[in-house]
Design a protein around this motif. Structure first.
Motif, short mmCIF file in Angstrom:
data_model
loop_
_atom_site.label_atom_id
_atom_site.label_comp_id
_atom_site.label_asym_id
_atom_site.label_seq_id
_atom_site.Cartn_x
_atom_site.Cartn_y
_atom_site.Cartn_z
N UNK A 294 -32.03 -7.77 -20.43
CA UNK A 294 -31.51 -9.14 -20.46
C UNK A 294 -30.51 -9.28 -21.60
N UNK A 295 -30.82 -8.70 -22.75
CA UNK A 295 -29.89 -8.75 -23.88
C UNK A 295 -28.57 -8.07 -23.52
N UNK A 296 -28.64 -6.94 -22.81
CA UNK A 296 -27.41 -6.26 -22.37
C UNK A 296 -26.63 -7.15 -21.41
N UNK A 297 -27.34 -7.81 -20.51
CA UNK A 297 -26.68 -8.69 -19.53
C UNK A 297 -25.98 -9.85 -20.23
N UNK A 298 -26.58 -10.35 -21.29
CA UNK A 298 -26.01 -11.48 -22.04
C UNK A 298 -25.01 -11.04 -23.09
N UNK A 299 -25.05 -9.77 -23.45
CA UNK A 299 -24.15 -9.24 -24.48
C UNK A 299 -24.90 -9.02 -25.78
N UNK B 258 -28.64 -0.02 -13.21
CA UNK B 258 -28.77 -0.76 -14.46
C UNK B 258 -29.18 -2.18 -14.10
N UNK B 259 -30.42 -2.55 -14.44
CA UNK B 259 -30.94 -3.87 -14.11
C UNK B 259 -30.06 -4.98 -14.66
N UNK B 260 -29.42 -4.75 -15.79
CA UNK B 260 -28.57 -5.77 -16.42
C UNK B 260 -27.48 -6.25 -15.47
N UNK B 261 -27.05 -5.40 -14.55
CA UNK B 261 -26.01 -5.77 -13.59
C UNK B 261 -26.47 -6.87 -12.64
N UNK B 262 -27.78 -7.07 -12.50
CA UNK B 262 -28.32 -8.01 -11.53
C UNK B 262 -28.94 -9.25 -12.17
N UNK B 263 -28.92 -9.31 -13.48
CA UNK B 263 -29.53 -10.44 -14.19
C UNK B 263 -28.45 -11.49 -14.45
N UNK B 264 -28.07 -12.17 -13.38
CA UNK B 264 -26.93 -13.07 -13.44
C UNK B 264 -27.27 -14.56 -13.28
N UNK B 265 -28.56 -14.88 -13.34
CA UNK B 265 -28.94 -16.29 -13.28
C UNK B 265 -30.19 -16.51 -14.14
N UNK B 266 -30.38 -17.73 -14.56
CA UNK B 266 -31.55 -18.07 -15.37
C UNK B 266 -32.84 -17.78 -14.61
N UNK B 267 -32.84 -18.06 -13.31
CA UNK B 267 -34.03 -17.84 -12.49
C UNK B 267 -34.35 -16.36 -12.37
N UNK B 268 -33.32 -15.54 -12.18
CA UNK B 268 -33.51 -14.10 -12.06
C UNK B 268 -34.05 -13.53 -13.37
N UNK B 269 -33.49 -13.99 -14.48
CA UNK B 269 -33.94 -13.52 -15.79
C UNK B 269 -35.39 -13.91 -16.04
N UNK B 270 -35.74 -15.16 -15.74
CA UNK B 270 -37.11 -15.62 -15.94
C UNK B 270 -38.09 -14.82 -15.10
N UNK B 271 -37.75 -14.57 -13.85
CA UNK B 271 -38.63 -13.81 -12.97
C UNK B 271 -38.78 -12.36 -13.46
#
Length: 92
Positions: free
Chosen positions: A42-47, A8-21
């Motif tokens: 990204x929405x899942x990662x943020x809630x 699940x990619x959402x598990x790794x989207x833990x920084x602004x830089x990672x999300x932007x990339x």
């Protein structure tokens, strides 16, 4: 094989830089479902509930708009991106 966890990619989207990339790379793909899936991750990662609340969209509407194959309106995507705290830019 039952001990393997589904990726699940959402598990790794833990920084602004990672999300932007992640979103930038997804936007490069000519298949629009790739970008929708990335925005959904990204929405899942943020809630999803938090994003739904910040955009004024219902959770179900948000899930439906971000489903691969969906044809969300431009204004919906802009609301979601704003709710995620990201913006699209155009460069020459």
């Amino acid at each position: 094989m039952s001990g393997l966890k589904q990726f699940d990619a959402a598990d790794y989207l833990d920084s602004e830089e990672m999300i932007a990339e992640y979103l930038s790379e997804a936007l490069e793909d000519e298949n629009p479902d790739v970008f929708l899936a990335a925005v959904s991750d990204v929405a899942k990662a943020r809630g999803m509930t938090a994003i739904a609340n910040s955009t004024g969209l219902g959770r179900e509407s948000l899930y439906k708009a971000l489903t691969p194959g969906a044809k969300p309106r431009y204004e919906t995507i802009v609301k979601v991106l704003h709710g995620l705290g990201v913006r699209l830019t155009v460069q020459p």
